[in-house]
Scaffold this active site. Structure first.
Site, PDB file in Angstrom:
ATOM      1  N   LYS A 177       0.239   3.660   4.872  1.00  0.00           N
ATOM      2  CA  LYS A 177      -0.085   3.214   3.481  1.00  0.00           C
ATOM      3  C   LYS A 177       0.504   4.322   2.563  1.00  0.00           C
ATOM      4  O   LYS A 177       1.925   4.356   2.237  1.00  0.00           O
ATOM      5  CB  LYS A 177      -1.580   2.952   3.342  1.00  0.00           C
ATOM      6  N   ASP A 234     -13.650   6.012   6.841  1.00  0.00           N
ATOM      7  CA  ASP A 234     -12.183   5.505   7.027  1.00  0.00           C
ATOM      8  C   ASP A 234     -11.543   5.795   5.422  1.00  0.00           C
ATOM      9  O   ASP A 234     -11.763   5.257   4.475  1.00  0.00           O
ATOM     10  CB  ASP A 234     -12.053   3.922   7.242  1.00  0.00           C
ATOM     11  N   SER A 277     -10.989  -1.282   0.503  1.00  0.00           N
ATOM     12  CA  SER A 277      -9.531  -1.816   0.645  1.00  0.00           C
ATOM     13  C   SER A 277      -9.439  -2.874  -0.176  1.00  0.00           C
ATOM     14  O   SER A 277      -8.360  -3.238  -0.834  1.00  0.00           O
ATOM     15  CB  SER A 277      -9.082  -2.024   2.100  1.00  0.00           C
ATOM     16  N   HIS A 324     -13.625  -2.447   6.798  1.00  0.00           N
ATOM     17  CA  HIS A 324     -12.483  -3.348   7.204  1.00  0.00           C
ATOM     18  C   HIS A 324     -12.790  -4.004   8.420  1.00  0.00           C
ATOM     19  O   HIS A 324     -13.272  -3.782   9.417  1.00  0.00           O
ATOM     20  CB  HIS A 324     -11.571  -2.377   7.170  1.00  0.00           C
ATOM     21  N   ASN A 384       0.853  -1.221  -0.173  1.00  0.00           N
ATOM     22  CA  ASN A 384       0.090  -0.220  -0.114  1.00  0.00           C
ATOM     23  C   ASN A 384       0.778   1.428  -0.167  1.00  0.00           C
ATOM     24  O   ASN A 384       0.357   2.476   0.290  1.00  0.00           O
ATOM     25  CB  ASN A 384      -0.830  -0.006   1.198  1.00  0.00           C
ATOM     26  N   GLU A 420     -15.993   3.393   4.455  1.00  0.00           N
ATOM     27  CA  GLU A 420     -14.562   3.720   3.804  1.00  0.00           C
ATOM     28  C   GLU A 420     -15.148   4.523   2.544  1.00  0.00           C
ATOM     29  O   GLU A 420     -15.932   4.311   1.906  1.00  0.00           O
ATOM     30  CB  GLU A 420     -13.951   2.509   3.445  1.00  0.00           C
ATOM     31  N   HIS A 422      -7.128   4.306   2.608  1.00  0.00           N
ATOM     32  CA  HIS A 422      -6.513   4.153   1.070  1.00  0.00           C
ATOM     33  C   HIS A 422      -6.716   5.412   0.349  1.00  0.00           C
ATOM     34  O   HIS A 422      -6.410   5.464  -0.842  1.00  0.00           O
ATOM     35  CB  HIS A 422      -7.080   2.913   0.431  1.00  0.00           C
TER      36      HIS A 422
HETATM   37  C1  LIG Z   1      -9.568   0.285   5.089  1.00  0.00           C
HETATM   38  C2  LIG Z   1      -8.584   0.131   6.290  1.00  0.00           C
HETATM   39  N1  LIG Z   1      -8.724   0.671   7.477  1.00  0.00           N
HETATM   40  C3  LIG Z   1      -7.598   0.499   8.376  1.00  0.00           C
HETATM   41  C4  LIG Z   1      -6.767  -0.420   8.180  1.00  0.00           C
HETATM   42  C5  LIG Z   1      -5.943  -0.465   9.434  1.00  0.00           C
HETATM   43  O1  LIG Z   1      -4.735   0.300   9.181  1.00  0.00           O
HETATM   44  P1  LIG Z   1      -3.140  -0.103   9.690  1.00  0.00           P
HETATM   45  O2  LIG Z   1      -2.618  -0.951   8.588  1.00  0.00           O
HETATM   46  O3  LIG Z   1      -2.629   1.342   9.949  1.00  0.00           O
HETATM   47  O4  LIG Z   1      -3.380  -0.843  10.993  1.00  0.00           O
HETATM   48  C6  LIG Z   1      -6.644  -0.809   6.992  1.00  0.00           C
HETATM   49  C7  LIG Z   1      -5.274  -1.779   6.882  1.00  0.00           C
HETATM   50  O5  LIG Z   1      -5.138  -2.659   6.140  1.00  0.00           O
HETATM   51  C8  LIG Z   1      -7.449  -0.644   6.073  1.00  0.00           C
HETATM   52  O6  LIG Z   1      -7.422  -1.274   4.866  1.00  0.00           O
END
Ligand SMILES: Cc1ncc(COP(=O)(O)O)c(C=O)c1O
Length: 376
Positions: free
Chosen positions: A227, A194, A169, A119, A32, A165, A197
């Site tokens: 990311k 969220d 993701s 997620h 990412n 989101e 990405h």
């Molecule tokens: C949509 C989404 N939210 C939160 C996270 C979690 O973030 P982090 O990788 O910083 O723990 C991810 C990571 O995979 C994600 O894809």
């Protein structure tokens, strides 16, 4: 005698779902690190400069117990200004931050409406919250509105929250964000968006898809720093009273050692880098268009974002294809349930500004060859 853990692992293996850690090999179509910040000279220099001015590697304690460092506060002040929010709070990971938001802000008697494809970190928070929860089909704005109306009809008090989101993701598709923001405003609901990405990628200076909406009292955004920003940790941006509430009530914030001040310094540099990274974002767009053209040739749908799934269905189809593509020198991973819904195992291709057109064409050719073999 086999332990129950070994039995569980064997069962996973039989179903083709055993996971294992692997090294880095092949051209990166998996990380990412969309803008190539993680290994950039700019962030390395920022780390060295921070060490030289005496920023410590570790915080030494919770933010509430001497772990609070000026680097955390400097980052949060800059992040709030950068994202256009009233305030920001830094966490050690996006997972912890997301689970923290959902388990802390909604209270007993409240309702959390969430998109079916959020997620695992949001789901973690949903498992902890005392509020009611309601899943709605992916992107279904009308279902959100119906849920809001039903909730208000039966609850004179209490608050509704919507968790989505901005860029999903595993599907790489975009939420109808403006519609959901308007809906939240109309129904006096909180919107938890969220941007994991989207941070660094979308909006002016990489401030995310929600950039134009931040600053409103009902918007809480998650900006992960591991990311596109190339470091680690996450910033929650929100109205100032919510930040104070989190500091007082959020267990993952209170009962955890603060994130490394060194990382806070690196993230601050990453925000500066993002502000000036239009060239990298333009390069990424070129990669997206190039992969899109390859997918068109294969009759596969394109997302138009840096996340491109190729949904294959059966787990073993996805893992076999990933292995063949890896043998051609391209690192694309298979994503299987429960990370994605049953029957939708896929390759998840991610693009980064560092990729060349030859890399992308090479991946397209590899994909075409091996998908044809599978079909034959
Ligand atoms: C949509 C989404 N939210 C939160 C996270 C979690 O973030 P982090 O990788 O910083 O723990 C991810 C990571 O995979 C994600 O894809």
């Amino acid at each position: 005698m086999q332990s129950r853990y070994e039995q569980a692992l064997e069962a996973l293996n039989r179903r083709g779902r055993l996971r294992r850690l692997e090294g880095r090999a092949g051209v990166d179509f998996t990380s990412n690190d969309y803008l190539g910040f993680a290994e950039s000279d700019a962030l390395r220099d920022a780390a060295l400069a921070a060490l030289e001015r005496g920023v410590p590697a570790g915080a030494g304690g919770s933010r509430l117990l001497r772990g609070n460092h000026p680097e955390h506060e400097a980052l949060e002040a800059e992040a709030a200004a950068f994202f256009g929010a009233q305030s920001a709070l830094f966490f050690g990971s996006g997972f912890a931050a997301n689970a923290a938001i959902i388990s802390t802000l909604p209270q007993r008697g409240d309702l959390v409406i969430y998109d079916a494809l959020v997620h695992a970190s949001t789901r973690e928070g949903l498992g902890l919250t005392k509020a009611q929860t309601q899943e709605i089909p992916h992107h279904h704005v009308q279902a959100i509105e119906d849920a809001l109306r039903d909730y208000r009809a039966t609850h004179a008090t209490g608050r509704a929250f919507i968790a989505i989101e901005s860029l999903y993701s595993m599907d790489g598709d975009l939420a109808p964000l403006a519609d959901i923001v308007a809906l939240a405003a109309r129904h006096d609901a909180m919107l938890l968006v969220d941007e994991a990405h989207a941070t660094g990628i979308a909006g002016p200076q990489g401030r995310g898809f929600a950039a134009q909406f931040e600053g409103a009292a009902n918007i809480v955004a998650l900006h992960t720093c591991g990311k596109a920003l190339g470091a680690s940790g996450a910033l929650i941006t929100m109205a100032e009273p919510l930040r104070r509430f989190m500091i007082n009530r959020c267990k993952p914030f209170i009962y955890a050692t603060a994130p490394s001040p060194l990382v806070a310094a690196i993230v601050r540099a990453a925000l500066h880098l993002s502000a000036g990274a239009d060239d990298r974002r333009a390069a990424l767009q070129q990669c997206i268009a190039r992969l899109g053209a390859q997918l068109d040739k294969l009759g596969l749908p394109r997302t138009g974002t840096q996340i491109q799934p190729v949904v294959l269905g059966a787990d073993r189809r996805a893992t076999a294809l990933a292995e063949k593509i890896a043998a051609d020198g391209f690192d694309v991973r298979a994503i299987r349930p429960p990370t994605v819904p049953e029957g939708s195992a896929r390759l998840r291709i991610t693009l980064g500004a560092h990729l060349s057109m030859a890399d992308i064409d090479g991946l397209g050719a590899s994909l075409a060859r091996h998908m044809q073999d599978q079909a034959a």
